[in-house]
Design a protein around this motif. Structure first.
Motif, mmCIF file in Angstrom:
data_model
loop_
_atom_site.group_PDB
_atom_site.id
_atom_site.type_symbol
_atom_site.label_atom_id
_atom_site.label_comp_id
_atom_site.label_asym_id
_atom_site.label_seq_id
_atom_site.Cartn_x
_atom_site.Cartn_y
_atom_site.Cartn_z
ATOM 1 N N ARG A 122 -44.507 -100.625 -37.701
ATOM 2 C CA ARG A 122 -42.992 -101.129 -37.586
ATOM 3 C C ARG A 122 -42.545 -102.202 -36.639
ATOM 4 N NH1 ARG A 122 -40.868 -98.810 -41.484
ATOM 5 N NH2 ARG A 122 -38.790 -98.569 -40.643
ATOM 6 N N ILE A 123 -41.663 -102.985 -37.479
ATOM 7 C CA ILE A 123 -41.252 -104.036 -36.233
ATOM 8 C C ILE A 123 -40.592 -103.545 -35.132
ATOM 9 C CG2 ILE A 123 -39.310 -104.829 -37.752
ATOM 10 C CD1 ILE A 123 -39.906 -107.726 -37.306
ATOM 11 N N PRO A 124 -40.814 -104.052 -33.878
ATOM 12 C CA PRO A 124 -40.024 -103.512 -32.716
ATOM 13 C C PRO A 124 -38.581 -103.774 -32.856
ATOM 14 C CG PRO A 124 -42.243 -104.961 -31.938
ATOM 15 C CD PRO A 124 -41.913 -104.941 -33.412
ATOM 16 N N GLU A 125 -37.811 -102.980 -32.089
ATOM 17 C CA GLU A 125 -36.351 -103.027 -32.210
ATOM 18 C C GLU A 125 -35.945 -104.305 -31.631
ATOM 19 O OE1 GLU A 125 -33.636 -100.295 -32.441
ATOM 20 O OE2 GLU A 125 -34.980 -99.683 -34.320
ATOM 21 N N LYS A 126 -36.798 -104.587 -30.552
ATOM 22 C CA LYS A 126 -36.166 -105.889 -29.628
ATOM 23 C C LYS A 126 -36.923 -107.108 -30.103
ATOM 24 C CE LYS A 126 -35.775 -107.026 -24.630
ATOM 25 N NZ LYS A 126 -36.512 -108.562 -24.913
ATOM 26 N N CYS A 127 -36.128 -108.070 -30.454
ATOM 27 C CA CYS A 127 -36.500 -109.412 -30.880
ATOM 28 C C CYS A 127 -37.115 -110.341 -29.737
ATOM 29 C CB CYS A 127 -35.491 -110.308 -31.696
ATOM 30 S SG CYS A 127 -35.893 -111.704 -32.049
ATOM 31 N N ALA A 128 -38.584 -110.407 -29.370
ATOM 32 C CA ALA A 128 -38.980 -111.034 -28.417
ATOM 33 C C ALA A 128 -38.976 -112.567 -28.475
ATOM 34 C CB ALA A 128 -40.304 -110.731 -28.224
ATOM 35 N N TYR A 129 -39.073 -112.981 -29.881
ATOM 36 C CA TYR A 129 -39.421 -114.618 -30.088
ATOM 37 C C TYR A 129 -38.600 -115.130 -31.115
ATOM 38 C CZ TYR A 129 -43.671 -113.605 -27.450
ATOM 39 O OH TYR A 129 -44.528 -113.182 -26.519
ATOM 40 N N TYR A 130 -38.251 -116.448 -31.358
ATOM 41 C CA TYR A 130 -37.817 -116.986 -32.495
ATOM 42 C C TYR A 130 -38.784 -117.881 -32.836
ATOM 43 C CZ TYR A 130 -35.926 -121.092 -30.414
ATOM 44 O OH TYR A 130 -35.879 -122.322 -29.606
ATOM 45 N N SER A 131 -39.031 -118.546 -34.073
ATOM 46 C CA SER A 131 -40.050 -119.167 -34.380
ATOM 47 C C SER A 131 -39.385 -120.358 -35.432
ATOM 48 C CB SER A 131 -41.241 -118.506 -35.151
ATOM 49 O OG SER A 131 -41.713 -117.504 -34.414
ATOM 50 N N THR A 132 -39.263 -121.389 -35.083
ATOM 51 C CA THR A 132 -38.827 -122.457 -36.079
ATOM 52 C C THR A 132 -39.277 -123.745 -35.622
ATOM 53 O OG1 THR A 132 -36.886 -123.063 -37.446
ATOM 54 C CG2 THR A 132 -36.674 -123.017 -34.788
ATOM 55 N N ASN A 133 -39.268 -124.830 -36.588
ATOM 56 C CA ASN A 133 -39.647 -126.152 -36.393
ATOM 57 C C ASN A 133 -38.507 -126.805 -35.649
ATOM 58 O OD1 ASN A 133 -40.437 -128.836 -36.222
ATOM 59 N ND2 ASN A 133 -41.665 -128.792 -38.087
ATOM 60 N N GLU A 134 -38.483 -127.049 -34.214
ATOM 61 C CA GLU A 134 -37.465 -127.714 -33.537
ATOM 62 C C GLU A 134 -37.170 -129.203 -33.766
ATOM 63 O OE1 GLU A 134 -34.973 -126.488 -31.838
ATOM 64 O OE2 GLU A 134 -35.501 -124.446 -31.051
ATOM 65 N N GLY A 135 -38.432 -129.576 -34.422
ATOM 66 C CA GLY A 135 -38.427 -130.938 -34.714
ATOM 67 C C GLY A 135 -37.317 -131.298 -36.065
ATOM 68 N N ASN A 136 -37.083 -130.326 -36.642
ATOM 69 C CA ASN A 136 -36.230 -130.434 -37.730
ATOM 70 C C ASN A 136 -34.682 -130.265 -37.480
ATOM 71 O OD1 ASN A 136 -38.352 -130.566 -39.378
ATOM 72 N ND2 ASN A 136 -38.345 -128.604 -40.024
ATOM 73 N N PHE A 137 -34.541 -130.089 -36.120
ATOM 74 C CA PHE A 137 -32.879 -129.493 -35.528
ATOM 75 C C PHE A 137 -31.974 -130.436 -36.139
ATOM 76 C CE2 PHE A 137 -29.381 -128.822 -32.682
ATOM 77 C CZ PHE A 137 -29.194 -127.617 -32.879
ATOM 78 N N GLU A 138 -32.208 -131.853 -36.201
ATOM 79 C CA GLU A 138 -30.917 -132.697 -36.237
ATOM 80 C C GLU A 138 -30.812 -132.829 -37.815
ATOM 81 O OE1 GLU A 138 -29.028 -133.860 -34.119
ATOM 82 O OE2 GLU A 138 -30.206 -133.203 -32.485
ATOM 83 N N SER A 139 -31.895 -132.186 -38.716
ATOM 84 C CA SER A 139 -31.629 -132.482 -40.082
ATOM 85 C C SER A 139 -30.823 -131.318 -40.674
ATOM 86 C CB SER A 139 -32.854 -132.478 -40.681
ATOM 87 O OG SER A 139 -33.746 -133.608 -40.357
ATOM 88 N N LEU A 140 -30.556 -130.270 -39.670
ATOM 89 C CA LEU A 140 -30.106 -128.976 -40.260
ATOM 90 C C LEU A 140 -28.283 -129.101 -40.174
ATOM 91 C CD1 LEU A 140 -31.762 -126.368 -37.915
ATOM 92 C CD2 LEU A 140 -32.290 -126.946 -40.331
ATOM 93 N N ASP A 141 -28.014 -128.474 -41.227
ATOM 94 C CA ASP A 141 -26.274 -128.459 -41.025
ATOM 95 C C ASP A 141 -25.801 -127.690 -39.934
ATOM 96 O OD1 ASP A 141 -26.021 -125.523 -41.645
ATOM 97 O OD2 ASP A 141 -26.155 -125.898 -43.814
ATOM 98 N N GLU A 142 -24.370 -127.872 -39.544
ATOM 99 C CA GLU A 142 -23.950 -127.469 -38.396
ATOM 100 C C GLU A 142 -24.121 -126.037 -38.187
ATOM 101 O OE1 GLU A 142 -20.229 -129.353 -37.754
ATOM 102 O OE2 GLU A 142 -19.729 -127.910 -36.036
#
Ligand code: AHM
Ligand code: MG
Length: 324
Positions: free
Chosen positions: A197-217
């Motif tokens: 079962r996925i734990p209740e508490k979210c320990a991590y976020y995972s994303t390619n931060e190098g794409n940040f400027e290409s995301l919409d606001e």
């Protein structure tokens, strides 16, 4: 039957699914994937020594460069699945058109797979994996290409394998997710992660931060909120990032951006299977606008944005992204 009192994958399936007519043949499909993954694990371990690193010189249907191990693992899984007797068709990231297995048994299955996920990590000894979504075949006669275009909510099972510091095999059916670890000495998988079962508490976020400027606001706001509250972990192999987040609590995001308007990841053999596993373990999967599982696919290799992991975190991110 057991090593250290742990059931093997085969024992587990026999006990859990044996006698369940609704799952007839599914154990053969899952055991075929297990055998394929054992072979792929060996190929991965010895790739540098056996000259199996590097590229084939081919470009796949996605326009991506094919690595030798991509090709080897695709061939391996096609062979074991076709030989299982219970697979009517296979859709694969590396193969443009579905592989139709004629004269499969009437109670047979459709398998959609990413045979080796995490291509950019293959040559550098970082965790990679394999992903499978499994649907029951509908209708009489041989499968056709359209037999594969089914929504994720019709999956009967999903499997993924991580080739990491150990090789872990996770199989999910309705409300039931279990993990097994390969014993390299015997080649058998033993139950090591019962009832995940996925734990209740979210320990991590995972994303390619190098794409940040290409995301919409709005999507940037969702990432910023996570960035300010959670540790970041990003392997760059979806299957490894997902596995860690499933066991430790976490959210994975590969949203659409200006360069990837349809998203980066593939609906049928990445988002659907891992979305199914997440939901069965108490998590969620969304495009940022709708549930992944509800998408009616239009083509085998279509891409999708993907927000995947802890349910409340996925819901919070979706509400920021979609303004809903
Ligand atoms: P692949 O199936 O060809 O390996 O591509 C998918 C991979 C995922 O495993 C991973 O999440 C993503 O691509 C990483 O992409 P990026 O390098 O853009 O962050
Ligand atoms: Mg992949």
């Amino acid at each position: 039957m057991t090593s250290g009192q742990r059931p093997t994958l085969r024992d587990f399936l026999a006990t859990k699914w044996g006698g369940n007519g609704q799952l007839a043949g599914l154990d053969a499909v899952v055991m075929a994937i297990a055998e394929g993954s054992r072979q792929v694990q060996e190929q991965v371990q010895s790739a540098a020594l056996g000259g199996a690193l590097g590229v084939t010189g081919e470009v796949n249907v996605q326009g991506e460069i094919v690595q030798r191990l991509d090709q080897l693992s695709s061939d391996t899984f096609v062979q074991v699945l076709s030989g299982s007797g219970f697979v009517a068709a296979i859709g694969c990231e590396e193969i443009e058109h579905p592989v139709i297995v004629s004269q499969s048994k009437p109670d047979s299955y459709i398998v959609l797979m990413d045979p080796l996920d995490g291509s950019s990590n293959i040559d550098v000894a970082v965790s990679i994996g394999s992903i499978f979504g499994i649907w029951r075949k509908t209708g009489a006669g041989d499968a056709t290409p359209s037999s594969l275009l089914r929504p994720g909510n019709e999956q009967v099972a999903a499997v993924y394998v991580v080739y990491g510091s150990s090789t872990v095999f996770v199989v999910a059916t309705q409300n039931d997710v279990n993990g097994f670890t390969l014993d390299p000495k015997t080649g058998a998988y033993f139950l090591t992660h019962p009832d995940i079962r996925i734990p209740e508490k979210c320990a991590y976020y995972s994303t390619n931060e190098g794409n940040f400027e290409s995301l919409d606001e709005a999507t940037q706001q969702a990432v910023l909120k996570l960035r300010n509250a959670h540790s970041q972990r990003y392997v760059g192999s979806l299957v490894a990032d997902f596995h860690r987040n499933l066991l430790k609590g976490g959210i994975f995001l590969y949203p659409a951006d200006v360069k990837r308007k349809e998203g980066r990841l593939r609906l049928m053999y990445e988002a659907n299977p891992l979305g199914f596993v997440a939901e069965q373990a108490g998590g969620a999967a969304s495009t940022g606008y709708r549930r992944i599982m509800d998408i009616m696919p239009e083509e085998l290799h279509q891409r999708t944005p993907l927000i995947l992991g802890n349910k409340d975190m996925v819901e919070q991110s979706v509400s920021l992204i979609s303004g809903g």
